[in-house]
Motif scaffolding. Sequence first.
Motif, PDB file in Angstrom:
ATOM      1  N   MET A   1      39.736 -12.984  -8.781  1.00  0.00           N
ATOM      2  CA  MET A   1      39.377 -12.788  -7.419  1.00  0.00           C
ATOM      3  C   MET A   1      39.986 -13.948  -6.644  1.00  0.00           C
ATOM      4  O   MET A   1      39.864 -15.102  -7.051  1.00  0.00           O
ATOM      5  N   ILE A   2      40.630 -13.626  -5.556  1.00  0.00           N
ATOM      6  CA  ILE A   2      41.291 -14.631  -4.733  1.00  0.00           C
ATOM      7  C   ILE A   2      41.411 -14.044  -3.336  1.00  0.00           C
ATOM      8  O   ILE A   2      41.350 -12.832  -3.164  1.00  0.00           O
ATOM      9  N   GLY A   3      41.549 -14.873  -2.349  1.00  0.00           N
ATOM     10  CA  GLY A   3      41.815 -14.348  -1.019  1.00  0.00           C
ATOM     11  C   GLY A   3      40.917 -14.903   0.066  1.00  0.00           C
ATOM     12  O   GLY A   3      40.115 -15.806  -0.153  1.00  0.00           O
ATOM     13  N   GLU A   4      41.061 -14.300   1.211  1.00  0.00           N
ATOM     14  CA  GLU A   4      40.404 -14.763   2.429  1.00  0.00           C
ATOM     15  C   GLU A   4      38.881 -14.811   2.309  1.00  0.00           C
ATOM     16  O   GLU A   4      38.249 -15.752   2.762  1.00  0.00           O
ATOM     17  N   ASN A   5      38.276 -13.814   1.710  1.00  0.00           N
ATOM     18  CA  ASN A   5      36.820 -13.747   1.580  1.00  0.00           C
ATOM     19  C   ASN A   5      36.368 -14.102   0.168  1.00  0.00           C
ATOM     20  O   ASN A   5      35.408 -13.540  -0.350  1.00  0.00           O
ATOM     21  N   TYR A   6      37.063 -15.033  -0.444  1.00  0.00           N
ATOM     22  CA  TYR A   6      36.842 -15.404  -1.841  1.00  0.00           C
ATOM     23  C   TYR A   6      35.372 -15.660  -2.169  1.00  0.00           C
ATOM     24  O   TYR A   6      34.827 -15.072  -3.079  1.00  0.00           O
ATOM     25  N   ASN A  11      30.468 -14.030  -4.780  1.00  0.00           N
ATOM     26  CA  ASN A  11      29.007 -14.004  -4.794  1.00  0.00           C
ATOM     27  C   ASN A  11      28.464 -12.568  -4.845  1.00  0.00           C
ATOM     28  O   ASN A  11      27.481 -12.297  -5.537  1.00  0.00           O
ATOM     29  N   ASP A  12      29.101 -11.657  -4.113  1.00  0.00           N
ATOM     30  CA  ASP A  12      28.679 -10.253  -4.131  1.00  0.00           C
ATOM     31  C   ASP A  12      28.865  -9.641  -5.525  1.00  0.00           C
ATOM     32  O   ASP A  12      28.004  -8.903  -6.003  1.00  0.00           O
ATOM     33  N   LYS A  38      26.552  -5.464 -18.854  1.00  0.00           N
ATOM     34  CA  LYS A  38      25.798  -6.054 -19.963  1.00  0.00           C
ATOM     35  C   LYS A  38      25.880  -7.574 -19.967  1.00  0.00           C
ATOM     36  O   LYS A  38      24.885  -8.260 -20.148  1.00  0.00           O
ATOM     37  N   LYS A  39      27.082  -8.116 -19.827  1.00  0.00           N
ATOM     38  CA  LYS A  39      27.236  -9.572 -19.751  1.00  0.00           C
ATOM     39  C   LYS A  39      28.546  -9.880 -19.051  1.00  0.00           C
ATOM     40  O   LYS A  39      29.447  -9.039 -18.983  1.00  0.00           O
ATOM     41  N   PHE A  40      28.612 -11.084 -18.513  1.00  0.00           N
ATOM     42  CA  PHE A  40      29.841 -11.498 -17.840  1.00  0.00           C
ATOM     43  C   PHE A  40      29.938 -13.019 -17.861  1.00  0.00           C
ATOM     44  O   PHE A  40      28.953 -13.729 -18.061  1.00  0.00           O
ATOM     45  N   SER A  41      31.154 -13.475 -17.663  1.00  0.00           N
ATOM     46  CA  SER A  41      31.386 -14.899 -17.462  1.00  0.00           C
ATOM     47  C   SER A  41      32.418 -15.024 -16.354  1.00  0.00           C
ATOM     48  O   SER A  41      33.197 -14.100 -16.096  1.00  0.00           O
ATOM     49  N   VAL A  42      32.389 -16.147 -15.691  1.00  0.00           N
ATOM     50  CA  VAL A  42      33.349 -16.392 -14.612  1.00  0.00           C
ATOM     51  C   VAL A  42      33.924 -17.788 -14.794  1.00  0.00           C
ATOM     52  O   VAL A  42      33.207 -18.734 -15.112  1.00  0.00           O
ATOM     53  N   LYS A  53      38.150 -15.884 -12.194  1.00  0.00           N
ATOM     54  CA  LYS A  53      38.504 -14.889 -13.200  1.00  0.00           C
ATOM     55  C   LYS A  53      37.217 -14.446 -13.887  1.00  0.00           C
ATOM     56  O   LYS A  53      36.453 -15.278 -14.361  1.00  0.00           O
ATOM     57  N   PHE A  54      36.991 -13.141 -13.907  1.00  0.00           N
ATOM     58  CA  PHE A  54      35.786 -12.568 -14.504  1.00  0.00           C
ATOM     59  C   PHE A  54      36.113 -11.903 -15.832  1.00  0.00           C
ATOM     60  O   PHE A  54      37.118 -11.207 -15.949  1.00  0.00           O
ATOM     61  N   ASN A  55      35.263 -12.105 -16.804  1.00  0.00           N
ATOM     62  CA  ASN A  55      35.292 -11.382 -18.072  1.00  0.00           C
ATOM     63  C   ASN A  55      33.984 -10.603 -18.108  1.00  0.00           C
ATOM     64  O   ASN A  55      32.906 -11.199 -18.144  1.00  0.00           O
ATOM     65  N   ILE A  56      34.067  -9.262 -18.079  1.00  0.00           N
ATOM     66  CA  ILE A  56      32.885  -8.419 -17.910  1.00  0.00           C
ATOM     67  C   ILE A  56      32.789  -7.406 -19.042  1.00  0.00           C
ATOM     68  O   ILE A  56      33.783  -6.768 -19.392  1.00  0.00           O
ATOM     69  N   VAL A  57      31.583  -7.248 -19.588  1.00  0.00           N
ATOM     70  CA  VAL A  57      31.313  -6.223 -20.594  1.00  0.00           C
ATOM     71  C   VAL A  57      30.367  -5.201 -19.972  1.00  0.00           C
ATOM     72  O   VAL A  57      29.308  -5.565 -19.455  1.00  0.00           O
TER      73      VAL A  57
END
Length: 70
Positions: A1-6, A11-12, A38-42, A53-57
């Motif tokens: 995720m990158i950009g103007e509304n980072y 957070n959303d 189920k789970k995630f990391s950022v 960068k998100f890692n999402i299950v």
Amino acid sequence: MIGENYFKNRNDLIAALKNPEKGILIHPYLGNLTVIPKKFSVTESKTHGGLAKFNIVFSAAKDVKLHSTK
């Protein structure tokens, strides 16, 4: 995720991933999938002015009503 509304977008997404209810994942090749996070990391970096960068299950959701915000 990158950009103007980072910060807002990051957070959303984190708030949505913490919600155990099912939702729609729009996959670029598979289309709309009904899933439950189920789970995630950022991992974040300030090198590029703010990058997450998100890692999402996810698991496939079955026979559960979608939560409506209407």
